[in-house]
Design a protein around this motif. Sequence first.
Motif, PDB file in Angstrom:
ATOM      1  N   MET A 147       0.820  -1.225   0.000  1.00 28.86           N
ATOM      2  CA  MET A 147       0.000   0.000   0.000  1.00 28.86           C
ATOM      3  C   MET A 147       0.851   1.270   0.000  1.00 28.86           C
ATOM      4  O   MET A 147       0.447   2.291  -0.556  1.00 28.86           O
ATOM      5  CB  MET A 147      -0.932   0.016   1.229  1.00 28.86           C
ATOM      6  CG  MET A 147      -1.934  -1.108   1.281  1.00 28.86           C
ATOM      7  SD  MET A 147      -3.057  -1.189  -0.106  1.00 28.86           S
ATOM      8  CE  MET A 147      -4.121   0.189   0.194  1.00 28.86           C
ATOM      9  N   LEU A 148       2.012   1.218   0.644  1.00 34.06           N
ATOM     10  CA  LEU A 148       2.815   2.447   0.782  1.00 34.06           C
ATOM     11  C   LEU A 148       3.777   2.678  -0.382  1.00 34.06           C
ATOM     12  O   LEU A 148       4.151   3.815  -0.651  1.00 34.06           O
ATOM     13  CB  LEU A 148       3.597   2.418   2.105  1.00 34.06           C
ATOM     14  CG  LEU A 148       2.747   2.436   3.375  1.00 34.06           C
ATOM     15  CD1 LEU A 148       3.618   2.344   4.616  1.00 34.06           C
ATOM     16  CD2 LEU A 148       1.889   3.702   3.444  1.00 34.06           C
ATOM     17  N   THR A 149       4.167   1.590  -1.079  1.00 30.69           N
ATOM     18  CA  THR A 149       5.147   1.752  -2.163  1.00 30.69           C
ATOM     19  C   THR A 149       4.716   2.782  -3.214  1.00 30.69           C
ATOM     20  O   THR A 149       5.464   3.716  -3.501  1.00 30.69           O
ATOM     21  CB  THR A 149       5.461   0.389  -2.822  1.00 30.69           C
ATOM     22  OG1 THR A 149       6.016  -0.477  -1.834  1.00 30.69           O
ATOM     23  CG2 THR A 149       6.456   0.547  -3.964  1.00 30.69           C
ATOM     24  N   PRO A 150       3.486   2.669  -3.812  1.00 24.70           N
ATOM     25  CA  PRO A 150       3.105   3.665  -4.823  1.00 24.70           C
ATOM     26  C   PRO A 150       3.052   5.088  -4.259  1.00 24.70           C
ATOM     27  O   PRO A 150       3.441   6.038  -4.940  1.00 24.70           O
ATOM     28  CB  PRO A 150       1.708   3.214  -5.273  1.00 24.70           C
ATOM     29  CG  PRO A 150       1.624   1.796  -4.901  1.00 24.70           C
ATOM     30  CD  PRO A 150       2.449   1.634  -3.669  1.00 24.70           C
ATOM     31  N   LEU A 151       2.593   5.227  -2.993  1.00 28.75           N
ATOM     32  CA  LEU A 151       2.496   6.562  -2.391  1.00 28.75           C
ATOM     33  C   LEU A 151       3.883   7.184  -2.223  1.00 28.75           C
ATOM     34  O   LEU A 151       4.099   8.351  -2.554  1.00 28.75           O
ATOM     35  CB  LEU A 151       1.793   6.484  -1.029  1.00 28.75           C
ATOM     36  CG  LEU A 151       0.303   6.143  -1.038  1.00 28.75           C
ATOM     37  CD1 LEU A 151      -0.224   6.041   0.380  1.00 28.75           C
ATOM     38  CD2 LEU A 151      -0.490   7.181  -1.819  1.00 28.75           C
ATOM     39  N   GLU A 192       7.048   9.084 -13.524  1.00 28.52           N
ATOM     40  CA  GLU A 192       7.843   8.264 -14.455  1.00 28.52           C
ATOM     41  C   GLU A 192       8.495   7.093 -13.729  1.00 28.52           C
ATOM     42  O   GLU A 192       8.481   5.956 -14.205  1.00 28.52           O
ATOM     43  CB  GLU A 192       8.901   9.128 -15.151  1.00 28.52           C
ATOM     44  CG  GLU A 192       8.290  10.027 -16.215  1.00 28.52           C
ATOM     45  CD  GLU A 192       9.294  11.030 -16.747  1.00 28.52           C
ATOM     46  OE1 GLU A 192      10.092  11.544 -15.934  1.00 28.52           O
ATOM     47  OE2 GLU A 192       9.279  11.288 -17.949  1.00 28.52           O
ATOM     48  N   THR A 193       9.063   7.374 -12.545  1.00 30.65           N
ATOM     49  CA  THR A 193       9.666   6.288 -11.747  1.00 30.65           C
ATOM     50  C   THR A 193       8.585   5.302 -11.316  1.00 30.65           C
ATOM     51  O   THR A 193       8.788   4.085 -11.350  1.00 30.65           O
ATOM     52  CB  THR A 193      10.386   6.862 -10.507  1.00 30.65           C
ATOM     53  OG1 THR A 193      11.282   7.874 -10.937  1.00 30.65           O
ATOM     54  CG2 THR A 193      11.150   5.795  -9.758  1.00 30.65           C
ATOM     55  N   LEU A 194       7.418   5.835 -10.946  1.00 25.91           N
ATOM     56  CA  LEU A 194       6.312   4.964 -10.519  1.00 25.91           C
ATOM     57  C   LEU A 194       5.866   4.066 -11.676  1.00 25.91           C
ATOM     58  O   LEU A 194       5.557   2.883 -11.465  1.00 25.91           O
ATOM     59  CB  LEU A 194       5.137   5.802 -10.001  1.00 25.91           C
ATOM     60  CG  LEU A 194       3.914   5.030  -9.502  1.00 25.91           C
ATOM     61  CD1 LEU A 194       4.301   4.006  -8.431  1.00 25.91           C
ATOM     62  CD2 LEU A 194       2.855   5.977  -8.935  1.00 25.91           C
ATOM     63  N   SER A 195       5.836   4.607 -12.892  1.00 18.37           N
ATOM     64  CA  SER A 195       5.452   3.772 -14.041  1.00 18.37           C
ATOM     65  C   SER A 195       6.455   2.617 -14.207  1.00 18.37           C
ATOM     66  O   SER A 195       6.071   1.500 -14.557  1.00 18.37           O
ATOM     67  CB  SER A 195       5.359   4.601 -15.322  1.00 18.37           C
ATOM     68  OG  SER A 195       6.625   5.101 -15.676  1.00 18.37           O
ATOM     69  N   GLY A 196       7.745   2.885 -13.928  1.00 17.75           N
ATOM     70  CA  GLY A 196       8.754   1.826 -13.971  1.00 17.75           C
ATOM     71  C   GLY A 196       8.517   0.770 -12.908  1.00 17.75           C
ATOM     72  O   GLY A 196       8.594  -0.441 -13.176  1.00 17.75           O
ATOM     73  N   VAL A 197       8.178   1.222 -11.691  1.00 22.55           N
ATOM     74  CA  VAL A 197       7.900   0.286 -10.578  1.00 22.55           C
ATOM     75  C   VAL A 197       6.726  -0.635 -10.932  1.00 22.55           C
ATOM     76  O   VAL A 197       6.784  -1.853 -10.721  1.00 22.55           O
ATOM     77  CB  VAL A 197       7.603   1.062  -9.269  1.00 22.55           C
ATOM     78  CG1 VAL A 197       7.046   0.130  -8.196  1.00 22.55           C
ATOM     79  CG2 VAL A 197       8.867   1.742  -8.755  1.00 22.55           C
ATOM     80  N   LEU A 198       5.669  -0.045 -11.494  1.00 18.11           N
ATOM     81  CA  LEU A 198       4.474  -0.843 -11.843  1.00 18.11           C
ATOM     82  C   LEU A 198       4.804  -1.883 -12.913  1.00 18.11           C
ATOM     83  O   LEU A 198       4.379  -3.032 -12.820  1.00 18.11           O
ATOM     84  CB  LEU A 198       3.344   0.073 -12.338  1.00 18.11           C
ATOM     85  CG  LEU A 198       2.777   1.060 -11.322  1.00 18.11           C
ATOM     86  CD1 LEU A 198       1.694   1.920 -11.955  1.00 18.11           C
ATOM     87  CD2 LEU A 198       2.216   0.350 -10.094  1.00 18.11           C
ATOM     88  N   ALA A 199       5.568  -1.460 -13.933  1.00 22.09           N
ATOM     89  CA  ALA A 199       5.925  -2.396 -15.008  1.00 22.09           C
ATOM     90  C   ALA A 199       6.802  -3.528 -14.467  1.00 22.09           C
ATOM     91  O   ALA A 199       6.590  -4.708 -14.788  1.00 22.09           O
ATOM     92  CB  ALA A 199       6.645  -1.649 -16.125  1.00 22.09           C
ATOM     93  N   GLY A 200       7.775  -3.187 -13.624  1.00 21.76           N
ATOM     94  CA  GLY A 200       8.677  -4.196 -13.061  1.00 21.76           C
ATOM     95  C   GLY A 200       7.937  -5.196 -12.193  1.00 21.76           C
ATOM     96  O   GLY A 200       8.134  -6.415 -12.311  1.00 21.76           O
ATOM     97  N   ALA A 201       7.039  -4.684 -11.328  1.00 21.90           N
ATOM     98  CA  ALA A 201       6.278  -5.568 -10.426  1.00 21.90           C
ATOM     99  C   ALA A 201       5.374  -6.500 -11.222  1.00 21.90           C
ATOM    100  O   ALA A 201       5.232  -7.685 -10.891  1.00 21.90           O
ATOM    101  CB  ALA A 201       5.456  -4.735  -9.450  1.00 21.90           C
ATOM    102  N   LEU A 202       4.778  -5.971 -12.297  1.00 22.71           N
ATOM    103  CA  LEU A 202       3.879  -6.784 -13.129  1.00 22.71           C
ATOM    104  C   LEU A 202       4.659  -7.925 -13.790  1.00 22.71           C
ATOM    105  O   LEU A 202       4.265  -9.090 -13.718  1.00 22.71           O
ATOM    106  CB  LEU A 202       3.219  -5.896 -14.198  1.00 22.71           C
ATOM    107  CG  LEU A 202       2.515  -6.596 -15.363  1.00 22.71           C
ATOM    108  CD1 LEU A 202       1.392  -7.473 -14.835  1.00 22.71           C
ATOM    109  CD2 LEU A 202       1.949  -5.597 -16.351  1.00 22.71           C
ATOM    110  N   VAL A 203       5.786  -7.594 -14.401  1.00 19.31           N
ATOM    111  CA  VAL A 203       6.545  -8.585 -15.166  1.00 19.31           C
ATOM    112  C   VAL A 203       7.102  -9.690 -14.263  1.00 19.31           C
ATOM    113  O   VAL A 203       6.997 -10.875 -14.578  1.00 19.31           O
ATOM    114  CB  VAL A 203       7.681  -7.886 -15.956  1.00 19.31           C
ATOM    115  CG1 VAL A 203       8.649  -8.906 -16.526  1.00 19.31           C
ATOM    116  CG2 VAL A 203       7.096  -7.044 -17.078  1.00 19.31           C
ATOM    117  N   SER A 204       7.664  -9.319 -13.102  1.00 20.79           N
ATOM    118  CA  SER A 204       8.243 -10.380 -12.262  1.00 20.79           C
ATOM    119  C   SER A 204       7.181 -11.048 -11.392  1.00 20.79           C
ATOM    120  O   SER A 204       7.243 -12.244 -11.136  1.00 20.79           O
ATOM    121  CB  SER A 204       9.399  -9.844 -11.413  1.00 20.79           C
ATOM    122  OG  SER A 204       8.949  -9.314 -10.205  1.00 20.79           O
TER     123      SER A 204
END
Length: 765
Positions: free
Chosen positions: A650-654, A663-675
């Motif tokens: 819950m706190l990571t995106p915030l 932009e960094t958040l979009s990277g986090v979302l893509a990385g979490a989805l793929v792995s």
Amino acid sequence: MGATIVSDMLTEVLIPVAAAVGIVFALVQWVLVSKVKLSPERHSPSSNNGKNGLSEYLVEEEEGLNDHNVVVKCAEIQNAISEGATSFLFTEYQYVGIFMIAFAILIFLFLGSVEGFSTKSQPCTYDKEKICKPALANAIFSTVSFLLGAVTSLVSGFLGMKIATYANARTTLEARKGVGKAFITAFRSGAVMGFLLAANGLLVLYIAINLFKLYYGDDWEGLFEAITGYGLGGSSMALFGRVGGGIYTKAADVGADLVGKVERNIPEDDPRNPAVIADNVGDNVGDIAGMGSDLFGSYAESSCAALVVASISSFGINQQFTPMCFPLLVSSMGIIVCLITTLFATDFFEIKAVKEIEPALKKQLIISTALMTIGIALIAWFALPPSFTIFNFGVQKTVKNWELFFCVAIGLWAGLVIGFVTEYYTSNAYSPVQDVADSCRTGAATNVIFGLALGYKSVIIPIFAIAVAIFVSFSLAAMYGIAVAALGMLSTIATGLAIDAYGPISDNAGGIAEMAGMSHRIRERTDALDAAGNTTAAIGKGFAIGSAALVSLALFGAFVSRAAISTVDVLTPKVFIGLIVGAMLPYWFSAMTMKSVGSAALKMVEEVRRQFNTIPGLMEGIAKPDYATCVKISTDASIREMIPPGALVMLTPLIVGTLFGVETLSGVLAGALVSGVQVAISASNTGGAWDNAKKYIEAGVSDHARLLGPKGSEAHKAAVIGDTIGDPLKDTSGPSLNILIKLMAVESLVFAPFFATHGGILFKL
């Protein structure tokens, strides 16, 4: 662009009617289950009118059905399981309730501060010439929809648990009349949960849209942006339900297995085992309440993702209500299709032998998918204009109605492919699990190696299926195509959940049969039901993970559009650091949940050993164990341990959005989805394979299995160790990961207005 064949007025009637039909059907199934009485009834043969009554009475006599003690015992055990599950959920919901209110306040403060809590109307995000409602309104309505989603999710989980604990002993009693009767009772109970959840989710969302419309009027962009809170509420509750329930059930299961089966050599669910009640309670709070909340969250999010994209496409711009409601009409059709499909299992065909159970459950998936394909074609034809435009990262892409049909259909069929591949890798009818069982001949180490290899290998085909679904649906209808593909995968959610809930109900029924001291023949029947349920549970997890991947991608697309990011460039350092950190998160999360199960199981093992060593006459069956202490250990551990993993997600995106920007958040979302998708599939399938390898040896059906068995042999002990390692993988870490990837994406979308305006504090310094 053309008009639709179905009028707006008809759409307004069809959606609530479909939901009402689902609720009524669930209640009818519940009434049929409740006809199995849990109180011992004496009736003489003469009181049975007609030939059928007499013959049934003779069957009951032969199986000892009228043995008062057995029925009373079953009722007592069911009561203990129900009380344990209810008290755990109430405790869990108190903690979750505090979080829910705190997070609702956070949503209001973050979104309200976008325009400094101004009540003035503002230019729309995507069309600056239009005037939209103030940001404060978005804050208020997003908070309300978050609370609505959260409450619906909790109610879904709670109702599922109540129905399962109501049906478990009834399934045990019906097993004495034959495997067919027990199957129908367990399946009907699962259907109650499936239909209630699908119908409630649809109805609450539909009512919320109509109520919000009273304020928003023509501002559909603002209206559907506020509705995304519904998906966030559903998934945040599901996270705690899944993690908390998963820790509870596996702590009890591992404790019961290690001491009971391996050290003391007593059967599974033996009443002498102090952890046996906690183990059976765990099946209900983890596999039923957790799974219910999880699939409700997926359903809510895929609907919200589709609605958000549609609101900024021609449907929303031209105020076309019927095509706008396309996702809700797909879900409505799903309820009707699943209703017809359920009748095939309960009324049209009767199961007479054990070998017919698994094919009957598989037919449910095939029939619902085939019928749903026709249903989607009808909706695409009647509820969509022949041609329309879909928002595609700043431009409008022209799409035909038949293209949207293919998007939903490919999601639906990709789900079926994932389901059957999962079944191939986790069912003991096929070579992968038989190879794992065979590896137990040389001990636990080779079993673990084979199991891990199977899990990694089982990722290949599902990932290709998801990749094809993404490519086709995006090529045809951009991000909206991916959102409706996810919805297609979840459109038969009522059948999927019925099959899913059937597993733990059968598992509990077997436990009750063992604890009530019923005959070996009845235990064999409940074991057969349970083995089929194990495989179908793995299929259900495959569906949940596959749909989570598509839902997350659709939400990711909506987030990128809302945050006004033109492209996500992996080569920029801001994005790449996000990508690599995001890919690490599923491992961090899995480490937390696995360790939580391990430390809770450690306490459970010590307590079970203590009772066996200190209570005189416990092994002889003269003294009763202290079940309550074991239930308390599981409850305390799961409540305490569910908070850190929940906080991480819950706190990571915030934190990332506020400090590092979109932009960094979009990277986090893509990385979490793929792995996350890869880790979730391999963890679930490894655990499922180890479990069924153990059951394969125990059942001893084939010559190969008899060679490895019987229970208590060295190969069987190695299989039990593998199963114990797999428990937290398949029931805690694996299933929770799909919530991690969805929840981070939907949370980012809800907070996107704040991140776009005030995010990236560190880079602004």
